[in-house]
Design a protein around this motif. Structure first.
Motif: not given
Length: 144
Positions: A42-49, A104-123
């Motif tokens: 949970k330390i890693h998920h302190k911030k949504q963005i 985001v323009f290089l990698l997309g927002d796949h992992h950034l979405d994981h920080h907003k919605y923590i039960y998806c986009n694990y890898g």
């Protein structure tokens, strides 16, 4: 006789090490999101963005857990120092960029979405797609 590494020699083991890392990271990351282990993560998920530094903002216990894939690769295959260093460099650069909104323009927002919605986009996206944990894919499945 001196053996010189070609770029192809470096690439093949680097890709192999990255595959092991990515696959094991996916499962270890999912494990860290279970009730039993989330306290560590949970330390890693302190911030949504998150920002680039949040890739390194983890509990010390999490590092060996999420890095087990590299250990498995090194155990099962010969250790090549150059390829291992390339793999570690790629893992770190990719991880930092995945946590940075400016990339985001290089990698997309796949992992950034994981920080907003923590039960998806694990890898990596391809693993989330295979295991039906990609956020967009889950939404489409839930609508059907």
């Amino acid at each position: 006789m001196e053996y010189k590494l070609s770029h192809l020699d470096i690439m093949d083991k680097t890709i192999l090490y990255l595959l092991y890392y990515d696959i094991f990271y996916y499962f270890m990351h999912r494990l860290l999101h279970t009730k039993m282990f989330y306290l560590i993560h949970k330390i890693h998920h302190k911030k949504q963005i998150p920002d680039y530094f949040d890739f390194y903002n983890v509990d010390i216990v999490e590092i060996p857990i999420t890095s087990v894939g590299l250990g498995v690769a090194l155990y099962l295959h010969e250790i090549y120092v150059y390829q291992l260093l390339c793999s570690i460099l790629i893992i770190n650069v990719r991880g930092v960029m995945a946590h940075e909104t400016n990339c985001v323009f290089l990698l997309g927002d796949h992992h950034l979405d994981h920080h907003k919605y923590i039960y998806c986009n694990y890898g990596e996206y391809w693993l989330d797609y295979i295991f039906d944990t990609a956020r967009g894919r889950q939404a489409r499945i839930n609508q059907e």
